[in-house]
Design a protein around this motif. Structure first.
Motif, PDB file in Angstrom:
ATOM      1  N   ALA A 207       0.832  -1.209   0.000  1.00 24.00           N
ATOM      2  CA  ALA A 207       0.000   0.000   0.000  1.00 24.00           C
ATOM      3  C   ALA A 207       0.866   1.260   0.000  1.00 24.00           C
ATOM      4  O   ALA A 207       0.515   2.265  -0.641  1.00 24.00           O
ATOM      5  CB  ALA A 207      -0.929  -0.007   1.204  1.00 24.00           C
ATOM      6  N   TYR A 208       1.992   1.213   0.698  1.00 22.86           N
ATOM      7  CA  TYR A 208       2.898   2.361   0.734  1.00 22.86           C
ATOM      8  C   TYR A 208       3.472   2.640  -0.665  1.00 22.86           C
ATOM      9  O   TYR A 208       3.504   3.792  -1.112  1.00 22.86           O
ATOM     10  CB  TYR A 208       4.030   2.096   1.723  1.00 22.86           C
ATOM     11  CG  TYR A 208       5.148   3.116   1.679  1.00 22.86           C
ATOM     12  CD1 TYR A 208       4.979   4.379   2.229  1.00 22.86           C
ATOM     13  CD2 TYR A 208       6.364   2.811   1.071  1.00 22.86           C
ATOM     14  CE1 TYR A 208       5.999   5.322   2.181  1.00 22.86           C
ATOM     15  CE2 TYR A 208       7.383   3.743   1.015  1.00 22.86           C
ATOM     16  CZ  TYR A 208       7.195   4.999   1.567  1.00 22.86           C
ATOM     17  OH  TYR A 208       8.194   5.922   1.503  1.00 22.86           O
ATOM     18  N   SER A 211       0.780   4.073  -2.906  1.00 22.35           N
ATOM     19  CA  SER A 211       0.499   5.463  -2.540  1.00 22.35           C
ATOM     20  C   SER A 211       1.604   6.397  -3.019  1.00 22.35           C
ATOM     21  O   SER A 211       1.332   7.504  -3.493  1.00 22.35           O
ATOM     22  CB  SER A 211       0.339   5.584  -1.016  1.00 22.35           C
ATOM     23  OG  SER A 211      -0.704   4.781  -0.545  1.00 22.35           O
ATOM     24  N   THR A 215       1.211   9.395  -5.672  1.00 25.24           N
ATOM     25  CA  THR A 215       1.660  10.747  -5.328  1.00 25.24           C
ATOM     26  C   THR A 215       2.521  11.332  -6.446  1.00 25.24           C
ATOM     27  O   THR A 215       2.325  12.474  -6.875  1.00 25.24           O
ATOM     28  CB  THR A 215       2.453  10.729  -4.004  1.00 25.24           C
ATOM     29  OG1 THR A 215       1.606  10.262  -2.945  1.00 25.24           O
ATOM     30  CG2 THR A 215       2.951  12.120  -3.653  1.00 25.24           C
ATOM     31  N   SER A 238      -6.243  15.089  -5.013  1.00 24.51           N
ATOM     32  CA  SER A 238      -5.243  14.032  -5.196  1.00 24.51           C
ATOM     33  C   SER A 238      -3.914  14.364  -4.520  1.00 24.51           C
ATOM     34  O   SER A 238      -3.269  13.485  -3.932  1.00 24.51           O
ATOM     35  CB  SER A 238      -5.017  13.768  -6.689  1.00 24.51           C
ATOM     36  OG  SER A 238      -4.529  14.929  -7.342  1.00 24.51           O
ATOM     37  N   PHE A 242      -3.237  11.314  -1.570  1.00 26.57           N
ATOM     38  CA  PHE A 242      -2.228  10.276  -1.802  1.00 26.57           C
ATOM     39  C   PHE A 242      -0.978  10.457  -0.930  1.00 26.57           C
ATOM     40  O   PHE A 242      -0.448   9.461  -0.413  1.00 26.57           O
ATOM     41  CB  PHE A 242      -1.862  10.225  -3.285  1.00 26.57           C
ATOM     42  CG  PHE A 242      -3.004   9.805  -4.170  1.00 26.57           C
ATOM     43  CD1 PHE A 242      -3.837   8.760  -3.794  1.00 26.57           C
ATOM     44  CD2 PHE A 242      -3.272  10.463  -5.363  1.00 26.57           C
ATOM     45  CE1 PHE A 242      -4.904   8.361  -4.585  1.00 26.57           C
ATOM     46  CE2 PHE A 242      -4.329  10.078  -6.160  1.00 26.57           C
ATOM     47  CZ  PHE A 242      -5.159   9.030  -5.774  1.00 26.57           C
ATOM     48  N   PHE A 245      -1.994   9.131   2.468  1.00 25.20           N
ATOM     49  CA  PHE A 245      -2.024   7.666   2.488  1.00 25.20           C
ATOM     50  C   PHE A 245      -0.607   7.100   2.532  1.00 25.20           C
ATOM     51  O   PHE A 245      -0.351   6.095   3.211  1.00 25.20           O
ATOM     52  CB  PHE A 245      -2.747   7.142   1.248  1.00 25.20           C
ATOM     53  CG  PHE A 245      -4.246   7.267   1.317  1.00 25.20           C
ATOM     54  CD1 PHE A 245      -4.879   7.663   2.489  1.00 25.20           C
ATOM     55  CD2 PHE A 245      -5.033   7.001   0.214  1.00 25.20           C
ATOM     56  CE1 PHE A 245      -6.254   7.791   2.564  1.00 25.20           C
ATOM     57  CE2 PHE A 245      -6.411   7.112   0.273  1.00 25.20           C
ATOM     58  CZ  PHE A 245      -7.026   7.507   1.447  1.00 25.20           C
ATOM     59  N   MET A 246       0.309   7.721   1.818  1.00 25.47           N
ATOM     60  CA  MET A 246       1.699   7.278   1.833  1.00 25.47           C
ATOM     61  C   MET A 246       2.266   7.362   3.250  1.00 25.47           C
ATOM     62  O   MET A 246       2.979   6.458   3.708  1.00 25.47           O
ATOM     63  CB  MET A 246       2.523   8.125   0.872  1.00 25.47           C
ATOM     64  CG  MET A 246       3.978   7.724   0.768  1.00 25.47           C
ATOM     65  SD  MET A 246       4.902   8.743  -0.424  1.00 25.47           S
ATOM     66  CE  MET A 246       4.873  10.337   0.421  1.00 25.47           C
ATOM     67  N   ALA A 282      -6.692  13.842   4.806  1.00 27.75           N
ATOM     68  CA  ALA A 282      -7.183  13.196   3.584  1.00 27.75           C
ATOM     69  C   ALA A 282      -8.705  13.193   3.536  1.00 27.75           C
ATOM     70  O   ALA A 282      -9.309  13.531   2.512  1.00 27.75           O
ATOM     71  CB  ALA A 282      -6.649  11.764   3.510  1.00 27.75           C
TER      72      ALA A 282
END
Length: 306
Positions: A207-208, A211, A215, A238, A242, A245-246, A282
């Motif tokens: 997931a990282y 993300s 980005t 966006s 993103f 999330f990162m 976010a």
């Protein structure tokens, strides 16, 4: 695996450095600007300005909600050229961008209204940056540009002949295609590992990486070009969502890898705090359809330093 990853990163850095050496330099001629705080000026008023008294334009204007007008007299090499040229603005995250091409008498030869607030098809040439054609048969003399954005505003301008531009753009596409390909392979490899041995460490890392790729794609305009070209509303959040999330998945991966939660170390509260701030930023950006990229950048810097 680690050695392979280091070699891949080194190869991308070398290719990127080579590309920068073969990219046309920024336009070093006269570019002047004025600030239009209430967005009240039109082209007719702007053409009446004595631009010789206005300041030379910097490239970076920082975070500003104001509208800016730019004046660029085309150099003789472009005006007298027989081959078509293009003007490129190498900063893909401008909300509203208008391009006016006028002749010596002030008549409008070309007017393009585009930006990340409009569908991707509003661009005269398909490209992740802003590219405007200059036809030699138009007898163009001056370019006026109107720009406004809710995040950081930069206006790096390049002038190419059309063949050189397309040749350079081909190398850019190959480079970024390789970059995203490697990122997707890393994410898929981690996801499959996580599913086979059921380890959250690999899921967080997958997931990282995704993300981080999203980005970069948002910053470079590739997300808008390839993933949501008909939905410009995504551009409003966006650059806020993103990166956040990162941060969330990066912290979750670090805490899992260092076994911070199970050992009940106090630093886990700092991790929870960063995750909470990033998620709040976010979610707020999505619900309010607002660009909180400045605050996302602040949280990213805090996470990096910590």
């Amino acid at each position: 695996m680690r050695t392979f990853f280091v070699l891949i990163v080194a190869a991308f850095i070398a290719v990127f450095a080579w590309m920068q050496q073969h990219t046309a330099p920024l336009y070093d001629g006269t570019v002047r600007f004025i600030k239009d705080p209430d967005s009240s000026l039109g082209l007719d008023e702007v053409k009446q300005i004595d631009w010789s008294r206005e300041a030379q334009s910097p490239i970076n204007f920082g975070f500003s909600n104001a509208t800016f007008w730019y004046y660029l007299p085309l150099p003789a090499a472009v005006r007298q050229a027989k081959e078509p040229h293009v003007l490129e603005i190498d900063f893909p995250t401008i909300d509203t961008l208008e391009f006016f091409l006028v002749d010596e008498d002030g008549a409008i030869l070309s007017h393009v209204r585009t930006g990340t607030d409009l569908p991707f098809a509003s661009r005269p040439l398909w490209d992740d940056d802003w590219v405007f054609p200059i036809d030699p048969g138009m007898n163009a003399a001056t370019v006026y540009i109107r720009a406004a954005t809710s995040n950081s505003l930069q206006l790096p301008i390049r002038l190419y002949d059309q063949d050189s531009f397309f040749r350079q753009d081909m190398f850019n596409m190959l480079f970024w295609g390789g970059f995203y390909g490697v990122m997707l392979i890393m994410a898929l490899y981690s996801f499959l590992n996580g599913m086979v041995i059921w380890d959250w460490l690999y899921i967080y890392y997958c997931a990282y990486v995704l993300s981080a790729a999203l980005t970069v794609a948002s910053l470079n305009g590739h997300g808008f070009a390839y993933l949501w070209p008909e939905v410009p509303e995504i551009n409003a959040f966006s650059l806020s969502v993103f990166p956040c999330f990162m941060i969330c998945f990066g912290i979750a991966f670090s805490m899992e890898y260092l076994d911070i939660v199970r050992q009940r170390l106090r630093m886990r509260y700092a991790g929870y705090l960063f995750i909470g701030i990033a998620l709040l930023t976010a979610i707020s950006s999505i619900l309010l359809q607002r660009d909180f990229s400045f605050w996302a950048a602040v949280v990213t810097v805090m996470f990096t330093v910590t």
